[in-house]
Design a protein around this motif. Structure first.
Motif, mmCIF file in Angstrom:
data_model
loop_
_atom_site.group_PDB
_atom_site.id
_atom_site.type_symbol
_atom_site.label_atom_id
_atom_site.label_comp_id
_atom_site.label_asym_id
_atom_site.label_seq_id
_atom_site.Cartn_x
_atom_site.Cartn_y
_atom_site.Cartn_z
ATOM 1 N N THR B 94 -18.113 -3.563 18.409
ATOM 2 C CA THR B 94 -17.630 -2.234 18.025
ATOM 3 C C THR B 94 -18.740 -1.458 17.336
ATOM 4 N N LEU B 95 -19.442 -2.142 16.452
ATOM 5 C CA LEU B 95 -20.549 -1.497 15.753
ATOM 6 C C LEU B 95 -21.581 -1.010 16.759
ATOM 7 N N GLY B 96 -21.869 -1.864 17.728
ATOM 8 C CA GLY B 96 -22.845 -1.486 18.757
ATOM 9 C C GLY B 96 -22.418 -0.241 19.504
ATOM 10 N N VAL B 97 -21.150 -0.231 19.932
ATOM 11 C CA VAL B 97 -20.655 0.936 20.677
ATOM 12 C C VAL B 97 -20.713 2.171 19.791
ATOM 13 N N ALA B 98 -20.316 1.989 18.526
ATOM 14 C CA ALA B 98 -20.312 3.131 17.616
ATOM 15 C C ALA B 98 -21.719 3.688 17.468
ATOM 16 N N LEU B 99 -22.692 2.804 17.301
ATOM 17 C CA LEU B 99 -24.075 3.272 17.148
ATOM 18 C C LEU B 99 -24.548 3.956 18.418
ATOM 19 N N ALA B 100 -24.173 3.388 19.564
ATOM 20 C CA ALA B 100 -24.570 4.019 20.821
ATOM 21 C C ALA B 100 -24.007 5.425 20.907
ATOM 22 N N LEU B 101 -22.738 5.573 20.506
ATOM 23 C CA LEU B 101 -22.137 6.910 20.540
ATOM 24 C C LEU B 101 -22.861 7.846 19.581
ATOM 25 N N LEU B 102 -23.230 7.309 18.402
ATOM 26 C CA LEU B 102 -23.950 8.139 17.438
ATOM 27 C C LEU B 102 -25.261 8.636 18.017
ATOM 28 N N ILE B 103 -25.957 7.726 18.709
ATOM 29 C CA ILE B 103 -27.217 8.145 19.332
ATOM 30 C C ILE B 103 -26.956 9.266 20.328
ATOM 31 N N GLY B 104 -25.871 9.069 21.110
ATOM 32 C CA GLY B 104 -25.506 10.104 22.081
ATOM 33 C C GLY B 104 -25.222 11.428 21.390
ATOM 34 N N ILE B 105 -24.479 11.365 20.297
ATOM 35 C CA ILE B 105 -24.156 12.600 19.578
ATOM 36 C C ILE B 105 -25.427 13.245 19.045
ATOM 37 N N TYR B 106 -26.297 12.411 18.498
ATOM 38 C CA TYR B 106 -27.510 12.962 17.905
ATOM 39 C C TYR B 106 -28.389 13.622 18.964
#
Lengths: 511, 122, 499
Positions: B94-106
């Motif tokens: 979950t943490l991994g997916v969340a970070l991936a999404l954050l990168i996408g958002i950024y």
């Protein structure tokens, strides 16, 4: 009437289905108007004999039943049709007048160059299916299903013109119709929880059940609100005048006969076949009904006086006459009930006649206002002659058929010792005369403008149906049992609802 | 009161940490802080299982010849521990997916601050 | 043979397909779609076989790796889980058939990820439905959730943000659920649902169990977007690709609702449910009723078709919650039937928004014109039918779900629930006819152009999208007429005996 015998027959189902089956055919031939209208006529000409074929059986006390499919598992309720006497009365009127309206529609729609005729004819066919379905419903759930289909199928007809006014009326219509459906669901659900059945039964289904006086009143009011929207009982009437933006054949058959009478028919079913006279008396539910419908009769007539738009005046007159029927039913006397049932069919022939005339005037002369009608009687003598017959009939002048039903209604009021209601009937007769006769007077006794000179009678597609309904009104006034045994049917229904001995019916002769 | 705290101090600690994590997730405006809060919440939940399986004086679930099989009370229940291995994996993913999404958002909006993000999304 | 393995075969088929698709896709992109279709068809086949066997012979229990429950993990197919599973597989199959063109158009170059993730999502959901173990359910729940976040993220520009919000809320929900399971495990020492159900009467008064149940319900309610925990749903549904929404919307929330059914009606002790947990049930019901009204009102305010449908989903979840809270056979029937109907209707409606996006390039309601009835007559017709069903007019399927729920509410004199159900009908009329007026009627403004008079090119959606749309629309009529059959043969067997 003999003992009721039921038998299984698919005829009621076929009668419902036939116009529904015409819908895809109508759509398939949307580019060939002649073919399309052939399908409409074919469906109308098959439907009416199908309905009629059940009539001898009903007169002999045999009721055709047909279970289409089980539609609710728990409680176990079937989508079931049952062609009993009340249903027959309504079905005969609706399907018979559909034939005339179909011819008239063709003349009207072509004459007025209306667009989207395919949608018009298709929706019309669905409406008729739903109407016959309502007439033949064996239980409340079936009734509700067809009632909702009818509400929905009328919508495209109301918004037919697709202008701002039509859209506004359409929205108003939807709001009223959908709220009515919702209220009915609640009423039906509660009824089931009390009675454990939803089957229509002459004399009611609440017999022998200990009833909560508050709950029963609530249910009754919910029911009346549900069916009262279509029956135009005030204060639920305002959609009906608004819906007059629809093409005139729609106003004629649906907003004077099928749809609004479906509402009145609902009242009859609810009063006579769900609650029953005894329960109605016991909880003075008839008082509620009589108050609202009595007020409607008078108010609608008064409003009609002020309308200059011909169709709107007719619409308010319809509102008033629908409440006549409801008031007759609320009297809870056999005579009043019979009168109400007879008025259901008699008002249909006379009012459809008046609407047909209004449509013919619109198509032929493009006139919609009463103040423009000076002198048109000389241009369109047949049409205005028929209009005069219809107007006389609704005002209660013998020998036109509406007089007969009014006579029974008045008798019913006397039998129930309700002088106020009797007064309402008589007063509204006068008001009817007051709002119809000026039209006749204008048409025949005032000089017409120059714009009338080049015009003649409307097309035969329209004039012939007009003359037929006018003649029918007179003939049924002279002999209520003519061909279709309307009087026997009505009297037989009252007998079964009030559980009277068979002696009550003086068969074949009206007093 | 003191007894209660003594008996349940681990739970009280976990409840506090859980609340902090939840607070971070719900209230903080920086998306990264929300993710941090999420991690805290996940970790406390895992700890909750582990603490729930704790038994006074019991040892690890390996057959000890000195204790034998007669007294199962001397062993910890191994089930929560093994289950939590799975839960840890889930939390990490979950943490991994969340970070991936954050990168996408950024990448898309060049910010992780929620008000700014809402501004730029218009 | 297959039938006894069905419980495990269904999730495994999906998971296997999820693994296979990237491999196949690396060789040939088109084959990825085919694999997804075949995979879901196979799963559908297994679920139908499983359902038949379950109905004929009772529950099928599969013991993973041969460990006997309650020690080992048990996969259970009883009438309830078989029904929901068949629903999942059926919807997936249709969505996969529909997806080809829509996915190519809306999210080009991401097909392989999309199909693989959808299969993973379904593997998770099917596992949630099949498993008889509370912790195993958590694992599948997270598989489904993670795949879901990723699926939502593959959408338009804003999809990533929606996916992140979805992730935060989803994680909170899952965490609550896991905490609840911990408390129940601490009290009972077992995770097997059937075992817990047997032990429940002994421990039901312990505060830990009650708190655990409340946490489980709370977590599940978050996942099923029960009002007021629905905030993540509209964003996620709007910004995901249409096919992803068509997949998640009909079944995602339903599976969470299924968990609620499973826990409340099959794990909790009935007497306990009727006495001490009654308040919990009531709260679920009132939140559901509030959601029905709120979702409908918000749907009226939306100008984007997908967003409107998403809010309507919030309302529809409320129906199911009301059905659960009635805790009576009628409520049960109503909720399950509504879950079925809503899955079909919502799937159909999202298909329609996909068709519009493909042909018009948008699905904004204010920009729809009456040219639609000429350019996309079948799509418009399907919309009409689905809208009628959503409103709940007979004889379409939507009416009957409401009918049973209304009867259930009347039976228990829950007038608030009844009015919420009925008022929402009127609100549904408002938001669906708003769209239909635009599709079918001339624009209202005097200066407006009548698009139907212009030469409009007929540009109906391609057959691979249109046929599934029409199939679903027509099946609404079939479901309506067959509802009594479905209730008697499929739903009644799944009602627990004590209800």
């Amino acid at each position: 009437m003999h003992e009721i015998v039921t038998y299984t027959s698919s005829v009621p189902f076929l009668a419902v289905l036939v116009s529904l089956a015409a819908v895809p055919l109508i759509y398939a031939s949307s580019n060939r108007p002649n073919m399309r209208e052939f399908w409409t006529l074919a469906a109308a000409f098959i439907k009416f004999p199908l309905v009629l074929s059940l009539l001898p059986g009903v007169m002999a006390g045999e009721v055709a039943e047909f279970t289409i499919v089980q539609i609710s598992a728990s409680p176990d309720i079937a989508l079931k049709l049952r062609a009993d006497a009340v249903g027959m009365l309504f079905a005969v009127v609706a399907s018979g007048l559909w034939i005339l309206t179909s011819f008239y529609s063709i003349g009207y729609m072509r004459g007025a160059n209306e667009k989207k005729q395919t949608r018009y004819f298709a929706s019309f066919a669905v409406c008729l299916s739903a109407t016959i379905g309502i007439a033949f419903s064996a239980n409340l759930l079936t009734f509700l299903i067809f009632y909702e289909i009818l509400s929905l199928a009328t919508y495209p007809l109301v918004i037919h013109k697709e202008n701002k006014e039509a859209m506004r009326s359409g929205r108003q219509y939807l709001l009223y119709a959908m709220s009515a459906g919702v209220v009915l669901i609640a009423a039906i659900g509660i009824t089931y929880s009390i009675a454990g059945t939803l089957d229509f039964n002459p004399g009611g289904i609440f017999g022998g059940i200990l009833l909560d006086p508050v709950l029963i009143k609530v249910v009754f009011i919910l029911f009346i609100a549900g069916v009262g929207v279509k029956a135009g009982i005030m204060p639920l009437q305002s959609w009906l005048p608004a819906a007059m933006v629809a093409p005139t054949p729609v106003s004629a058959l649906l907003h004077a006969v099928a749809v609004v009478k479906a509402g009145v028919f609902g009242v009859i079913r609810v009063v006579g076949f769900i609650f029953g006279p005894e329960v109605m008396h016991e909880f003075s539910l008839n008082l509620i009904l009589a108050t609202f419908s009595g007020a409607t009769v008078i108010l609608a007539s008064l409003i009609a006086l002020n309308q200059d738009d011909l169709k709107r005046r007719l619409a308010y007159s319809t509102v008033g006459h629908l409440s006549y029927i409801v008031l007759g039913v609320a009297l809870l006397t056999p005579e009043g009930f019979t009168g109400g049932l007879l008025h259901l069919s008699n008002h249909a022939t006379t009012k459809i006649c008046l609407f047909f005339c209004a449509g013919a005037i619109y198509v032929n002369l493009h006139k919609t206002k009463i103040s423009q009608l000076d002198g048109i009687g000389r241009v369109m003598p047949w049409t205005m002659g028929a209009f005069t017959i219809g107007a006389l009939g609704l005002a209660g002048v013998p020998p036109i058929n509406a007089f007969v039903s009014k006579w029974f209604l008045c008798q019913g009021a006397m039998a129930a010792d309700q002088t106020i209601i009797l007064g309402i009937f008589l007063l509204s007769g006068l008001l009817n005369a007051a709002y119809f006769f000026p039209i006749v007077q204008r048409a025949f006794f005032r000089p017409g403008g120059k714009d009338l000179e080049k015009h003649g009678e409307a097309s035969l597609f329209m004039v012939v149906p007009i003359c037929i309904v006018a003649t029918l009104s007179v003939l049924l006034g002279l002999q209520p049992n003519l061909i279709l045994n309307m009087y026997d049917l009505a009297a037989g229904i009252s007998q079964s609802v009030f559980q009277l001995p068979a002696v009550f019916i003086a068969s074949g002769v009206w007093p | 009161m003191l007894e209660f705290i003594q008996g349940y101090y681990a739970y009280i600690f976990l409840a506090t940490a859980f609340t902090i994590g939840l607070y971070g997730m719900m209230v903080k405006q920086n998306l990264m802080k929300k993710v941090l809060g999420m991690s805290i919440v996940a970790a406390t939940t895992i700890m909750f299982w582990i603490v729930g399986a704790y038994k006074e004086g019991a040892g690890v679930t390996v057959l000890d010849p000195r204790i034998g099989v007669e007294d199962p009370g001397m062993y910890l229940n191994p089930l929560p521990h093994t289950l939590m291995l799975t839960a840890i994996v889930v939390a990490v993913v979950t943490l991994g997916v969340a970070l991936a999404l954050l990168i996408g958002i950024y990448r898309e909006y060049k910010t992780l601050d929620e008000p700014t993000l809402l501004e730029r999304m218009k | 043979m297959i039938s006894s393995q069905a419980p495990i075969l269904i999730p495994m088929t999906f998971l296997f397909a999820a693994m296979l698709i990237p491999l196949v896709g690396a060789v040939n992109r088109a084959a990825a779609h085919l694999t997804a279709v075949l995979g879901s068809a196979l799963a559908l086949y297994f679920s139908v076989i499983g359902m038949q066997t379950t109905l004929a012979q009772g529950r099928i229990s599969y013991h993973i790796a041969g460990w006997m429950p309650p020690i080992g993990i048990e996969f259970v197919m009883d009438p309830l889980s078989a029904f929901i599973c068949a629903l999942l597989c059926g919807v997936t199959f249709i969505v996969m058939v529909f997806g080809k063109r829509s996915v190519e158009y809306e999210i080009p170059q991401k097909e392989i990820a999309f199909y693989s993730l959808s299969m993973l999502l379904l593997g998770g959901l099917a596992g949630m439905v099949m498993t008889g173990d509370l912790f195993n359910l958590y694992v599948y729940l997270e598989i489904a959730a993670l795949a879901g976040y990723a699926l939502v993220a593959i959408g338009d520009k804003r999809a990533v943000v929606s996916a992140f919000r979805y992730l935060v809320m989803g994680t909170v929900g899952a965490t609550f659920y896991l905490l609840g399971v911990a408390l129940i495990f601490i009290s009972t020492g077992t995770l097997n649902m059937a075992d817990i159900a047997q032990l429940m009467p002994m421990v039901q008064d312990s505060p830990a169990v009650i708190v655990g149940l409340v946490l489980i319900v709370l977590g599940t309610a978050l996942k099923m977007a029960l009002f007021p925990m629905h905030a993540w749903l509209p964003d996620a549904y709007t910004h995901a690709s249409t096919t992803a929404t068509a997949l998640i919307a009909p079944i995602g929330t339903k599976v969470s609702a299924y968990v609620l059914f499973r826990v409340l009606f099959f794990v909790v002790d009935p007497d306990h449910l009727r006495t001490e947990l009654l308040n919990l049930l009531q709260i679920i019901g009132y939140l559901g009723a509030a959601g029905i009204i709120w979702g409908s009102i918000m749907a009226i305010c939306q100008s984007e078709l997908k967003r409107m449908l998403a809010y309507s989903s919030v309302a529809q979840v409320g129906y199911i919650a009301v059905g659960i809270s009635l805790a009576s056979p009628l409520g049960f029937i109503g909720a399950i039937l509504h879950a079925l109907n809503h899955a079909v209707m919502k799937c159909c409606l999202f298909f329609i928004s996909g068709n519009m996006r493909l042909r018009l390039g948008h699905s904004m309601i204010p920009q729809m014109t009456n040219g639609l009835r000429k350019s996309m007559p079948w799509t418009s017709a399907a919309f009409t039918l689905a809208a009628i069903s959503m409103i709940g007019l007979p004889p379409t399927a939507g009416f009957f779900g409401k009918w049973y729920l209304a009867l259930g509410a009347i039976e228990q004199s829950h007038w608030i629930f009844l009015s919420a159900l009925l008022i929402s009908t009127i609100l549904n009329v408002a938001y669906f006819f708003r769209v239909m007026e635009r599709m079918y009627l001339k624009p209202q403004e005097p200066e407006g152009v009548d698009y139907s008079e212009q030469t409009i090119v007929r540009s109906e959606a391609p057959a691979s999208m249109l046929v599934p749309t029409l199939f679903l629309a027509l099946s609404l009529l079939v479901l309506g007429f067959a509802n009594a059959w479905i209730v008697t043969n499929l739903i009644v067997p799944m009602i627990p005996g004590w209800l």
